[in-house]
Design an enzyme around this catalytic site. Structure first.
Site, mmCIF file in Angstrom:
data_model
loop_
_atom_site.group_PDB
_atom_site.id
_atom_site.type_symbol
_atom_site.label_atom_id
_atom_site.label_comp_id
_atom_site.label_asym_id
_atom_site.label_seq_id
_atom_site.Cartn_x
_atom_site.Cartn_y
_atom_site.Cartn_z
ATOM 1 N N TYR A 190 -7.804 14.848 0.902
ATOM 2 C CA TYR A 190 -6.785 15.514 -0.117
ATOM 3 C C TYR A 190 -7.800 16.237 -1.315
ATOM 4 C CZ TYR A 190 -3.097 13.302 2.366
ATOM 5 O OH TYR A 190 -2.336 12.793 3.516
ATOM 6 N N SER B 223 0.775 -1.222 0.184
ATOM 7 C CA SER B 223 -0.158 -0.013 0.041
ATOM 8 C C SER B 223 0.838 1.138 0.047
ATOM 9 C CB SER B 223 -0.799 0.017 1.349
ATOM 10 O OG SER B 223 -1.841 0.834 0.900
ATOM 11 N N PRO B 224 0.374 2.381 -0.595
ATOM 12 C CA PRO B 224 1.154 3.505 -0.384
ATOM 13 C C PRO B 224 1.408 4.015 0.769
ATOM 14 C CG PRO B 224 -0.489 3.828 -2.162
ATOM 15 C CD PRO B 224 -1.019 2.430 -1.221
ATOM 16 N N ARG C 278 1.672 -1.399 7.285
ATOM 17 C CA ARG C 278 2.305 -1.747 8.093
ATOM 18 C C ARG C 278 2.919 -3.104 8.150
ATOM 19 N NH1 ARG C 278 -1.849 1.776 10.318
ATOM 20 N NH2 ARG C 278 -0.897 3.439 11.265
ATOM 21 N N GLN D 147 1.101 6.591 -7.225
ATOM 22 C CA GLN D 147 -0.136 7.299 -6.866
ATOM 23 C C GLN D 147 0.042 8.649 -6.941
ATOM 24 O OE1 GLN D 147 -1.530 7.917 -2.709
ATOM 25 N NE2 GLN D 147 -2.932 6.177 -2.974
ATOM 26 N N ARG E 94 -8.481 5.609 -5.699
ATOM 27 C CA ARG E 94 -8.208 5.575 -4.342
ATOM 28 C C ARG E 94 -9.258 6.431 -3.755
ATOM 29 N NH1 ARG E 94 -4.406 4.201 0.744
ATOM 30 N NH2 ARG E 94 -4.564 2.115 -0.067
#
Length: 758
Positions: free
Chosen positions: A574, A413-414, A716, A492, A622
């Site tokens: 964002y 994942s980013p 993580r 991304q 996303r």
């Protein structure tokens, strides 16, 4: 509100129990058994023979605790327990049986009889048909008051300012009934009626009787007219709907009424010398069979805490410390199960075995790995349906996304690193992304790469607004493609919007820079944190066009940089996410208002990027599928948003949640975001990437086989272990082409010994 409840010594000699259900009775028996000199009294408003519901399911773990604490009760229970191993899932005429599950049940009335007898033998005073005095009154002359007065607890409500209850009423109606024969398995059956989908839950509880629960969404219940039927009419109607399951037999009721399940959570379980146990303290949906189990285990823990601590406050604190994690885990599992049944209508089109696997793993307590142990034949059939080659776990099956074939279903994942200089990725990025590519994942994503200096989150963000940045990125893509062939690298693209011009995460997350802040732009002039973050300027027509061009210029550089996939970041508050959410978009022009208006600009940016991004390379989006805040984006909105992007050419939707407004209240937990991905995937038929607290390869396999996701993104776990995917392969004894070890690392492809074994 009256004054504080009385305090008591650590070894209470006078104990009052409010409520004569299993939890209250068992607590009373334990208190008396541990100290026969105690005076223990149970108040129960109903008669000894009055009970609601029919059968009670107990786990082997609970029975083991009862055996250790009171062998007399255990022996009495053992004589009446009905045991079985099978679950039948009946769906569209197909019965799928899974075995090896291990259930034990008995009649609720028989359970109460056993506990009544044990309390009487021990000298507990049982006061039936007697309303208990208020807890505060009892506390005046008792050392301990145990409130076991159920989901509608008067004690809890009388002292709500102390216990701080939070009660959620859910969307299904259900009714408890019984059949006068014993099912030979735990049976789940769906009925697709003209009114909507209905669900039967049934299990045996004695040689000639079974509990039967019928459940359906509130709107289905009303459309079918159940809201206008009395108990007898409802019972007969349910028997007719599920006539095949019942073999044409009738159902019977026992003060049965349609109700909506209520989840009870309390911030505190004790106040002074009064303590809550069982449904008064917490509830867990009946579909995981934990209500009586939790109440009995509460009684065990409370008795143990009272006997092992020097003061009553210490004992009550120890009781909560022991039980809260267990209850929280159970409630998370119950919430997942409850949600599964609430959204049943969206699952009925799945093939029979996949539907059954999905149902069995709905709470996340049963997983692919333990189903392989319980029922290898059933699990192997589900794997074959999925398309797993022999000896290949689901996560190592390839997946085609647009023109790109991923060798496995794992996505790194980013993860924002905040270590770039002037937007240029450096050696840290090369090592970070390169090591995870060598670690075996099918797709490795960059952090959010910003499209302009003003679109950065922090001064350490990477970018693609200059050719120098593009050259630095090409160094990384070349390394990945040369040294980890078969690994795809995705970029991304995003713009920080109102969440920009902040410090690096470890310097103060979302805090403005001490100096050198740059102006922000957003959908509306709303600061992320009023009084903390600056107020952004609302983008005008010229600004909208300029930012759109920044995205397309960055996409061109990404294509020249040889990225395999591009993801447009429309989540987490964002810039583009800020247009989608009604909490952050207050515009009155064509780019605001209803969801169609709020979608307009993100879709314009998507279309512009899609036009310059190579047609043979996939593009994903996303989204935040919910804002976790009142008035924000809902799960229903998320489906509309996902459909819009899919219609415009998105190859997959990367389904995240939240981070849009600071006042969010997420329902954190294991795989907590996957229900949103599940709904989008199965309602729209569009591929999805699931993300959010997915940490084990077992969870990945379970999500994929159940049809809840096509790809799983983990963040993580890949920080903890860059070679997470390769290690997952080794732990599953998989050595196939979907997880190749780099030649220099092959000597490490087996787990090293950890110590001498005798």
């Amino acid at each position: 509100m009256a004054g504080p409840l009385a305090m008591a010594p650590a070894a209470p000699s006078r104990i009052a129990v409010i409520g004569g259900g299993p939890g209250g009775l068992y607590a009373a028996a334990l208190f008396k058994r541990l100290d026969p000199a105690r005076e223990v009294t149970v108040w129960e408003r109903n008669a000894p023979t009055d009970t609601f519901g029919f059968g009670v399911v107990l786990s082997d773990e609970t029975l083991g605790g009862i055996r250790d604490a009171d062998p007399v009760v255990y022996e009495a229970l053992s004589r009446d327990l009905v045991r079985w191993d099978d679950i039948d899932v009946v769906h569209r005429g197909h019965r799928t049986r899974s075995t090896g599950h291990g259930f034990a049940a008995l009649g609720r009335r028989r359970l109460l009889e056993i506990l009544h007898a044990r309390c009487t033998d021990l000298g507990v005073r049982l006061r039936f048909r007697t309303e208990a005095p208020p807890a505060e009154t009892l506390a005046a002359d008792h050392d301990l008051v145990v409130a076991a007065d159920g989901v509608h607890s008067r004690t809890r409500e009388a002292h709500a300012d102390r216990f701080h209850p939070r009660i959620t009423t859910h969307r299904c109606r259900y009714i408890w009934l019984a059949a006068d024969f014993a099912f030979d398995a735990f049976r789940f059956e769906t009925a697709e009626t003209e009114y909507g989908v209905m669900q039967l839950h049934a299990y045996p509880y004695e040689a000639g009787a079974s509990t039967v629960i019928v459940e359906m969404r509130e709107e289905v219940w009303r459309a079918a007219g159940f809201d206008e039927l009395d108990e007898a009419e409802s019972t007969a109607r349910c028997a007719k709907i599920f006539a095949e399951a019942l073999g044409g037999r009738e159902l019977r009721a026992n003060n049965s009424a349609w109700t909506a399940f209520r989840t009870v959570v309390n911030d505190h379980w004790s106040y002074g010398s009064t303590v809550l146990i069982g449904d008064a303290a917490h509830t867990a949906h009946f579909s995981i069979g934990s209500g009586t189990k939790l109440a009995v285990e509460d009684a065990l823990a409370l008795a143990r805490a009272i006997g092992g601590n020097p003061t009553l406050p210490d004992a009550l604190a120890a009781y909560e410390t022991e039980r809260r994690p267990v209850v929280a885990s159970t409630q998370r599992a119950a919430a997942a199960s409850l949600h599964w049944f609430e959204e049943l209508a969206g699952r009925v089109d799945r093939p029979p075995r996949r539907f059954a696997f999905d149902l069995l793993t709905r709470s996340r307590r049963v997983t692919h790995a333990n189903l392989r142990l319980r029922d290898p034949a059933f699990t192997a059939a589900v794997e074959a349906d999925f398309g797993c080659p022999p000896g290949t776990p689901p996560m190592f099956t390839p997946f085609r996304l647009g023109g790109l074939t991923l060798r496995n279903r794992i996505v790194v994942s980013p993860m924002d690193l905040y270590v770039a200089v002037d937007g240029v990725p450096g050696d840290f990025h090369l090592v970070h992304l390169g090591s995870r590519a060598l670690g075996g994942a099918g797709l490795v994503m960059t952090e959010m790469v910003c499209v302009s200096p003003g679109g950065r989150i922090t001064p350490g963000c990477t970018g693609l607004w200059t050719d120098a940045q593009a050259d630095a990125w090409r160094r990384i893509t070349s390394f990945v493609h040369d040294q980890a062939p078969g690994t795809a690298l995705g970029v991304q693209l995003g713009h920080s919007g109102r969440k920009g011009s902040t410090r690096r995460m470890w310097e103060g997350i979302d805090q403005p820079l001490p100096e050198g802040n740059w102006p922000l732009v957003a959908a509306s002039p709303l600061p992320y944190r009023p009084g903390v973050n600056q107020t952004p300027a609302a983008l005008d027509r010229a600004g909208l066009a300029a930012v759109r061009e920044e995205f397309t210029a960055a996409a061109r550089r990404a294509a020249h940089g040889d990225f395999d996939l591009l993801e447009l970041h429309c989540a987490h508050g964002y810039l583009l996410s800020g247009f989608l959410s009604p909490l952050t978009n207050h515009r009155t022009d064509a780019y605001g208002g209803d969801l169609d208006g709020r979608l307009r600009y993100p879709l314009e940016v998507f279309d512009a990027v899609r036009e310059v991004w190579p047609a043979d390379r996939p593009m994903t989006v996303r989204i935040s599928a919910t804002d976790w805040a009142e008035g924000g984006t809902s799960a229903e909105d998320a489906v509309v948003i996902a459909r819009a992007f899919a219609d415009h050419g998105a190859d997959a939707i990367d389904v995240s949640t939240g981070q849009v407004v600071p006042e969010e209240t997420p329902a954190y937990g294991r795989s907590y975001q996957t229900p949103f991905a599940d709904r989008i995937r199965n309602e729209l038929g569009v591929p999805v990437i699931a993300v959010g607290a997915i940490s084990s390869w077992d969870d990945v396999n379970s999500l994929l086989l159940a049809g809840r996701a096509d790809l799983c993104a983990l963040a993580r776990p890949h920080l903890y272990d860059p070679h997470w995917t390769l290690h997952a392969a080794a732990e599953q004894d998989y050595r196939g082409p979907a997880a190749p070890w780099p030649a220099p690392y092959r000597a490490g492809s087996r787990r090293p010994p950890t110590g001498r074994r005798e």
